[in-house]
Design a protein around this motif. Structure first.
Motif, PDB file in Angstrom:
ATOM      1  N   ILE A 197      -5.606   4.873   1.191  1.00 60.74           N
ATOM      2  CA  ILE A 197      -6.396   3.754   1.694  1.00 60.74           C
ATOM      3  C   ILE A 197      -7.377   4.216   2.768  1.00 60.74           C
ATOM      4  O   ILE A 197      -7.100   5.153   3.531  1.00 60.74           O
ATOM      5  N   TYR A 255       0.798  -1.223   0.000  1.00 60.18           N
ATOM      6  CA  TYR A 255       0.000   0.000   0.000  1.00 60.18           C
ATOM      7  C   TYR A 255       0.836   1.282   0.000  1.00 60.18           C
ATOM      8  O   TYR A 255       0.313   2.376   0.199  1.00 60.18           O
ATOM      9  N   THR A 296       0.455   0.575   7.627  1.00 58.54           N
ATOM     10  CA  THR A 296       0.437   1.126   6.269  1.00 58.54           C
ATOM     11  C   THR A 296       0.883   2.584   6.264  1.00 58.54           C
ATOM     12  O   THR A 296       1.580   3.027   5.342  1.00 58.54           O
ATOM     13  N   ALA A 320       1.676   4.951   3.124  1.00 61.08           N
ATOM     14  CA  ALA A 320       0.309   5.087   2.629  1.00 61.08           C
ATOM     15  C   ALA A 320      -0.337   6.342   3.210  1.00 61.08           C
ATOM     16  O   ALA A 320       0.035   6.813   4.279  1.00 61.08           O
TER      17      ALA A 320
END
Length: 325
Positions: A161, A156, A177, A182
């Motif tokens: 996200i 990711y 993440t 991310a």
């Protein structure tokens, strides 16, 4: 005795299924453990870097020591431990063999799997709850960008996200993440964070406070599209640019399998399966439950550390039956 006939057949090779096998072996019963996936299949599906709540000694089965270099063991250590237990104790385990039917056959049960048919006087169901995710039931949930399982954060990197959930899994996903690059937004139905490991919660709270991780509380997704999501917040509906949705909304047991077997479930939402708390026997004579499956939708009630005793109770009851005869 036919090679496909056993005193005890155990469905599920998770930690509690293995514990039942250890107890059966020690008591001198013929037994077989069948598992539809790999050994300790649910643990295998855990995130790569997951650390357990419990200390190693509370994850032990059969009195076999679990040595860990950390105060709380991680996923690779647990997988190694349960492999070593299986090998050292020469447990009789068939992997990648799914049970599809359980029917009465006189004084025994016929257990049909994807590979064979067995007869057993007693059946222990020790399946977990990690195979059936709780769905969002919103438009777009079937898009490939939506994931109900999480494994590794690297995937990711540089992605936008959305993490849905307020408990441990969501917290771990958000933090891991984020730290791998991310852009993370959490969508949380409740007004605050939920049950999170004590060493993780302050970290997440600080990241939210400083704005590194965006969080919308008392909010929920209403629709998922290829490049964005719609979120209902307390102040109105908003649209967020998005690459992936990680729905850490929990999981539920295979209730359909239990019902097909003929095991009674409570009529309410919790769907508690019937079993006697002292013997673990269900409404079907000589069919027992062990482990997390006993909690129905209350999947937070039973864990490895407090359901190991189910194996002892079941084998003790079976031994008592034999003495009565």
């Amino acid at each position: 005795m036919n090679q496909n006939t056993f005193d005890i057949l155990i469905i599920g090779a998770g930690p509690i299924g293995l514990a039942c096998g250890l107890e059966a072996r020690q008591a001198g019963y013929s037994y077989l453990i069948v598992e539809k996936g790999c050994l300790v299949n649910s643990l295998y599906k855990y995130p790569l870097n997951m650390t357990f709540f419990s200390t190693a000694d509370r994850l032990e089965i059969g009195g076999i020591p679990f040595a860990s270099i950390q105060p709380k063991p991680n996923r690779p250590e647990a997988l190694e431990y349960y492999r070593r237990v299986t090998d050292s104790q020469k447990l009789n385990v068939n992997l990648f063999e799914e049970v599809v039917a359980l029917t009465s056959a006189g004084e025994r049960y016929q257990v049909t799997t994807s590979k064979a048919t067995y007869l057993a006087r007693h059946v222990i169901i020790a399946i977990g709850f990690y195979d059936v995710p709780n769905l969002l039931n919103i438009p777009g949930e079937d898009l490939p960008k939506v994931r109900h399982y999480y494994f590794d954060p690297h995937f990711y990197y540089k992605q936008k996200i959305v993490v849905i959930g307020a408990n441990n899994s969501a917290a771990d996903v958000a933090l891991e993440t984020f730290r791998k690059g991310a852009e993370v937004t959490m969508i949380i139905r409740e007004a605050e964070l939920g049950r999170i490991k004590y060493w993780t919660k302050p970290d997440l709270e600080n990241r939210i406070a400083e704005g590194s991780i965006k969080a919308y509380f008392q909010s929920h997704l209403t629709q998922i599209r290829e490049r964005e999501v719609e979120v209902q917040t307390p102040t109105g509906k908003i649209t967020l640019a998005n690459d992936y949705v990680l729905a850490m909304t929990g999981y539920q047991p295979q209730f359909g399998l239990l019902q097909n077997f003929g095991i009674t479930l409570s009529p309410d939402f919790k769907r508690h399966p019937y079993y006697h708390p002292e013997t673990m026997e269900t409404n079907l004579r000589n069919v027992f439950l062990a482990g997390v499956i006993c909690g129905g939708m209350d999947t937070h009630i039973w864990f490895i550390e407090n359901s190991r005793e189910h194996a002892v109770k079941i084998i003790r009851h079976i031994q008592g039956q034999k003495q009565e005869v």
